[in-house]
Design a protein around this motif. Structure first.
Motif, mmCIF file in Angstrom:
data_model
loop_
_atom_site.group_PDB
_atom_site.id
_atom_site.type_symbol
_atom_site.label_atom_id
_atom_site.label_comp_id
_atom_site.label_asym_id
_atom_site.label_seq_id
_atom_site.Cartn_x
_atom_site.Cartn_y
_atom_site.Cartn_z
ATOM 1 N N ASP A 307 95.183 19.156 51.810
ATOM 2 C CA ASP A 307 94.622 20.587 52.404
ATOM 3 C C ASP A 307 95.015 20.599 53.853
ATOM 4 O OD1 ASP A 307 93.231 22.634 53.406
ATOM 5 O OD2 ASP A 307 92.115 22.747 51.528
ATOM 6 N N LEU A 308 96.050 21.246 54.457
ATOM 7 C CA LEU A 308 96.455 21.436 55.474
ATOM 8 C C LEU A 308 95.540 22.085 56.641
ATOM 9 C CD1 LEU A 308 100.307 22.111 54.902
ATOM 10 C CD2 LEU A 308 99.270 20.044 55.174
ATOM 11 N N SER A 309 94.615 23.015 56.096
ATOM 12 C CA SER A 309 93.783 23.836 56.904
ATOM 13 C C SER A 309 92.369 22.787 57.262
ATOM 14 C CB SER A 309 93.397 25.150 56.132
ATOM 15 O OG SER A 309 94.650 25.895 56.017
ATOM 16 N N LEU A 310 92.105 22.220 55.931
ATOM 17 C CA LEU A 310 90.799 21.443 56.450
ATOM 18 C C LEU A 310 91.149 20.022 56.570
ATOM 19 C CD1 LEU A 310 89.074 22.677 52.849
ATOM 20 C CD2 LEU A 310 88.741 23.272 55.335
ATOM 21 N N LYS A 311 92.381 19.587 56.665
ATOM 22 C CA LYS A 311 92.634 18.264 56.816
ATOM 23 C C LYS A 311 92.016 17.235 56.042
ATOM 24 C CE LYS A 311 93.836 19.245 61.646
ATOM 25 N NZ LYS A 311 93.565 19.238 63.136
ATOM 26 N N ARG A 312 92.114 17.479 54.637
ATOM 27 C CA ARG A 312 91.548 16.721 53.838
ATOM 28 C C ARG A 312 92.633 16.297 52.482
ATOM 29 N NH1 ARG A 312 86.111 19.280 51.506
ATOM 30 N NH2 ARG A 312 85.410 18.487 53.543
ATOM 31 N N SER A 313 92.252 15.063 51.947
ATOM 32 C CA SER A 313 93.223 14.405 50.850
ATOM 33 C C SER A 313 92.442 14.597 49.707
ATOM 34 C CB SER A 313 93.627 13.334 51.153
ATOM 35 O OG SER A 313 94.483 13.264 52.586
ATOM 36 N N ARG A 314 93.078 14.718 48.652
ATOM 37 C CA ARG A 314 92.598 14.722 47.257
ATOM 38 C C ARG A 314 93.364 13.938 46.429
ATOM 39 N NH1 ARG A 314 90.386 19.634 43.934
ATOM 40 N NH2 ARG A 314 92.843 20.344 44.280
ATOM 41 N N PHE A 315 92.864 12.820 45.707
ATOM 42 C CA PHE A 315 93.800 11.998 44.847
ATOM 43 C C PHE A 315 93.829 12.636 43.414
ATOM 44 C CE2 PHE A 315 95.211 8.743 42.050
ATOM 45 C CZ PHE A 315 94.299 8.113 41.329
ATOM 46 N N LEU A 316 94.836 13.030 42.868
ATOM 47 C CA LEU A 316 95.051 13.738 41.623
ATOM 48 C C LEU A 316 94.980 13.092 40.358
ATOM 49 C CD1 LEU A 316 96.872 16.869 42.738
ATOM 50 C CD2 LEU A 316 94.488 16.669 42.730
ATOM 51 N N GLN A 317 96.329 12.203 40.612
ATOM 52 C CA GLN A 317 96.337 11.326 39.279
ATOM 53 C C GLN A 317 97.346 10.282 39.690
ATOM 54 O OE1 GLN A 317 98.557 13.734 36.480
ATOM 55 N NE2 GLN A 317 100.651 13.721 37.699
ATOM 56 N N GLN A 318 97.774 9.094 38.863
ATOM 57 C CA GLN A 318 98.267 8.004 39.055
ATOM 58 C C GLN A 318 98.895 7.366 38.057
ATOM 59 O OE1 GLN A 318 96.156 4.823 41.079
ATOM 60 N NE2 GLN A 318 98.157 3.912 42.022
ATOM 61 N N LEU A 319 100.054 6.797 37.983
ATOM 62 C CA LEU A 319 100.938 6.289 36.902
ATOM 63 C C LEU A 319 99.671 5.068 36.081
ATOM 64 C CD1 LEU A 319 103.449 5.916 35.295
ATOM 65 C CD2 LEU A 319 103.999 4.063 37.091
ATOM 66 N N GLN A 320 99.589 5.339 35.179
ATOM 67 C CA GLN A 320 98.682 3.904 34.512
ATOM 68 C C GLN A 320 99.627 3.170 33.871
ATOM 69 O OE1 GLN A 320 95.196 4.450 34.582
ATOM 70 N NE2 GLN A 320 95.943 6.134 35.981
ATOM 71 N N ILE A 321 99.103 1.786 34.480
ATOM 72 C CA ILE A 321 99.843 0.731 33.959
ATOM 73 C C ILE A 321 98.938 -0.185 32.980
ATOM 74 C CG2 ILE A 321 100.914 -1.337 34.779
ATOM 75 C CD1 ILE A 321 102.181 1.054 35.805
ATOM 76 N N CYS A 322 99.355 -0.177 31.642
ATOM 77 C CA CYS A 322 98.624 -0.776 30.594
ATOM 78 C C CYS A 322 98.513 -2.410 30.834
ATOM 79 C CB CYS A 322 99.391 -0.714 29.259
ATOM 80 S SG CYS A 322 99.467 1.183 28.820
ATOM 81 N N GLY A 323 97.347 -3.019 30.695
ATOM 82 C CA GLY A 323 97.101 -4.354 31.008
ATOM 83 C C GLY A 323 97.100 -4.842 32.361
ATOM 84 N N SER A 324 97.090 -3.927 33.322
ATOM 85 C CA SER A 324 97.445 -4.286 34.858
ATOM 86 C C SER A 324 95.926 -4.501 35.262
ATOM 87 C CB SER A 324 97.962 -3.153 35.500
ATOM 88 O OG SER A 324 97.398 -2.061 35.529
ATOM 89 N N ASP A 325 95.895 -5.382 36.391
ATOM 90 C CA ASP A 325 94.308 -5.904 36.841
ATOM 91 C C ASP A 325 94.646 -5.153 38.192
ATOM 92 O OD1 ASP A 325 92.061 -6.628 37.745
ATOM 93 O OD2 ASP A 325 92.918 -8.676 38.328
ATOM 94 N N VAL A 326 94.405 -3.860 38.491
ATOM 95 C CA VAL A 326 94.588 -2.962 39.893
ATOM 96 C C VAL A 326 93.032 -3.377 40.377
ATOM 97 C CG1 VAL A 326 96.256 -1.651 38.896
ATOM 98 C CG2 VAL A 326 93.861 -0.902 38.673
ATOM 99 N N SER A 327 93.306 -3.142 41.685
ATOM 100 C CA SER A 327 92.029 -3.202 42.522
ATOM 101 C C SER A 327 92.261 -2.344 43.713
ATOM 102 C CB SER A 327 91.639 -4.474 42.801
ATOM 103 O OG SER A 327 92.428 -5.368 43.524
#
Length: 651
Positions: A307-327
């Motif tokens: 958001d360029l006016s509020l200078k705020r970020s939103r995480f919307l979605q991400q590629l899902q990796i089956c069986g991955s141990d993400v952290s």
């Protein structure tokens, strides 16, 4: 196949495409009122596209508006009319036509470019004020303006074409914003640099003398691209090769602040591991939200809204990796309680309601000292390590090298490695996340990305130092990166595999000619290996246009230089070459299938035969330069390639 055919029938409005093995969607453009969509489809892989227009209100394709052989298309702002480009006999886009759907008149030729080294493209300014006719070669550009509400009216040139001068245009409230490599205090004193600056010019006085500088040339932070909204100017930079986004709030008064605007830009914070920033469509001029996709070898593709006016970020979605141990990757300044909180919130983001994206509180400085809300995607840095190094080439140039491997891997000098490079056209070697490569990483491989000269990682000068009569720099850079891996015990000296696609195939094959014992195995995908003969044939589609990259071999010095490194012409006799898998595509219009066929035939004839190092040649008969069509076919192709590498490496 039935599902694929049904989808094809839906987009094309035709039910006669049974048995189609390849489909590529090219351009996709909405009319200003969102009633019509114009799109192009290629069914062979030869990059020959057909234009369709679909009425989204009725769901029907307007059959009589189909046009064959269209390359680019753009809508006008008034009425149901558009402009499109068509190619000449060598498939070079050279002419621009106008079509009005509401009357039965013939299409009108708006523009034609006869210089065989220049390609024509049509775009529009984001505010729908102008249609842009872009005339580009590999080293120079020229832009013409047409009022979008009157596409057959007068054409206005922004700046006359000059050798080695490039510029790109956007429009905002009566000003053109121009990204250019041209400098010089006077119109007749043309100076070009190895990076870009940003200027603006009133459309009522289009002249180089009226250009007002907004961002000057900078070696430390060069501008790659720009975007513009009603209230914000967005610039995409690279700082020492790392992507960066900076924003200037609009409007501004250049006169009041003496032309020094850099301090007025604020920086969009990005995840620490980001190597690639890909802008979203961002087609709404009035929007205050910038959509981007971030990625790296350890960061699966993630979509963020800024958001360029509020200078705020939103995480919307991400590629899902089956069986991955993400952290979650800990950021500097985050305490343990905050880290746990953020990690738990991120892990639930995938299942959250789409209308309520996950939001994480995090302190970030946007350059103004303000604490704001920020959100970040998941990272796989707990599983894989990604490090950036600088390698000294033979002429003491410092070459960036990115190395990725499993964190559990021992650096004992016994590991296999896959060394990849491209190094041409000023293109940046992609460092996005690849789920396919996890197969190698989890098997103990080291993946190395050599950012050799000829690419664009360090700006235009980096490209210039690896093309034309300096092309050999690229080959020595690649070999230096491999030696670095051995010296620092990342890999075993007899377990290095090479991977090159298209011009990257030239890079790897030329390096193998210089040091045939350097690689254990090589995969060359549609490789450009017969450079000399191809560049001597102006009847081929891209030859004349590519003189700016490789040189014109009709000149004696250029011919001798190209001949001295062309992989096909420099195969060593009586030498044992690495095991090779070389692929070609029958419908490839960029690199002829005969190049790879000639190369592998001469290699088999000349080299010292070793049963443990086969030379394989595979031709795809129904696809083009960019590989197999379909959703899953590329997985089969990748599995074949990786199986070859694994078999050869552990023979």
């Amino acid at each position: 196949m039935e599902v694929a055919e049904t989808r094809l029938q839906y987009i094309s409005g035709c039910s006669t495409y049974g048995g189609i093995r390849y489909v590529q969607l090219g351009m996709f453009k909405l009319s200003q009122d969102h009633r019509l969509v114009a799109y192009t489809v290629d069914l062979t892989g030869e990059e020959v596209f057909t234009l369709f227009v679909k009425d989204l209100a009725t769901g029907k394709v307007i059959s009589h508006q189909k046009i064959e052989g269209v390359i680019g298309v753009e809508w006008a702002s008034k009425g149901y009319s558009l402009v499109y480009t068509t190619p000449d006999a060598l498939r070079r886009p050279s002419r621009v036509f106008y079509r009005n759907f509401t009357c039965g008149t013939d299409d009108v030729l708006v523009f034609e470019e006869k210089d065989p080294q220049r390609f024509v493209d049509v775009t529009r300014t984001k505010d729908w004020s102008y249609i842009l006719i872009n005339v580009n070669s590999k080293t120079s550009s020229e832009v013409f303006l047409i009022q979008s509400k009157n596409p057959t009216g007068a054409i206005q040139r922004v700046e006359e074409r000059q050798d080695n001068v490039q510029y790109f245009v956007e429009h905002h409230e009566g000003y053109l914003y121009i990204l250019t490599n041209r400098s010089g205090p006077k119109e007749k004193e043309i100076t070009v640099t190895d990076s870009y600056r940003l200027v603006r010019c009133d459309v009522r006085g289009l002249s180089f003398n009226n250009w007002q500088e907004i961002i000057p040339f900078q070696r430390e932070s060069w501008v790659e691209d720009m975007d513009i909204f009603e209230k914000h100017l967005v610039t995409y930079h690279r700082e020492s090769g790392i992507p960066c986004i900076k924003v200037l709030d609009l409007p501004f008064s250049l006169e009041k602040i003496g032309g020094k605007l850099l301090s007025s830009f604020w920086t969009v914070p990005l995840p620490n591991s980001t190597c690639i920033v890909t802008p979203g469509a961002n087609s709404d001029f009035n929007s205050t939200v910038l959509r981007i996709e971030v990625s790296s070898p350890t960061l699966p593709d993630a979509t963020l809204d800024i958001d360029l006016s509020l200078k705020r970020s939103r995480f919307l979605q991400q590629l899902q990796i089956c069986g991955s141990d993400v952290s979650y990757v800990q950021r500097s300044g985050a305490n343990k309680h905050e880290e746990t909180f953020v990690k738990n919130r991120l892990q639930t983001a995938a299942s959250a309601d789409e209308s309520h994206p996950s939001e994480i509180i995090c302190r970030k400085d946007y350059g103004g000292g303000t604490e704001v809300q920020d959100t970040w995607p998941l990272d796989m840095s707990s599983r894989y390590s990604c490090n950036h190094f600088e390698v000294t080439s033979q002429d003491y140039a410092r070459i960036p090298l990115t190395v990725v491997h499993s964190k559990s891997l021992r650096m004992d000098g016994l590991n296999p490695a896959l060394l990849m490079g491209y190094g041409a056209y000023g293109e940046v070697l992609e460092l996005g996340f690849s789920a396919d490569r996890m197969s190698l990483l989890d098997r103990g491989w080291v993946l190395a990305f050599a950012h050799v000269r000829g690419g664009g990682e360090l700006g235009k000068g980096w490209h210039d130092s690896g093309k034309l009569l300096q092309k050999k720099n690229s080959f020595h850079d690649l070999l230096a990166c491999g030696d670095f891996l051995v010296e620092h015990k990342f890999v075993h000296p007899k377990k290095i595999a090479g991977w090159g696609e298209s011009a990257g195939g030239l890079l790897v094959a030329a390096a193998a000619n210089i040091r045939p014992d350097f690689f254990r195995a090589i995969v060359l995908k549609v490789p450009f290996v017969d450079v000399c003969n191809t560049m001597l044939d102006p009847s081929l589609h891209l030859t004349v246009h590519e003189y700016d990259e490789w040189g014109n071999p009709s000149e004696v010095n250029t011919f001798q230089y190209i001949r001295s490194y062309s992989p096909y012409d420099n195969i060593n006799g009586g030498v044992c070459y690495p095991a090779m898998l070389v692929t070609a595509a029958f419908n490839d219009t960029r690199v002829g299938y005969w190049e790879a066929a000639k190369y592998i035939a001469r290699l088999r004839e000349a080299h010292l035969y070793d049963t443990n190092k086969p030379l394989l040649f595979k031709t795809r008969l129904q696809t083009g330069h960019f590989g197999e069509g379909g959703r899953y076919q590329h997985l089969k192709e990748t599995a074949y390639d990786f199986s070859f590498l694994i078999e050869m490496m552990f023979e």
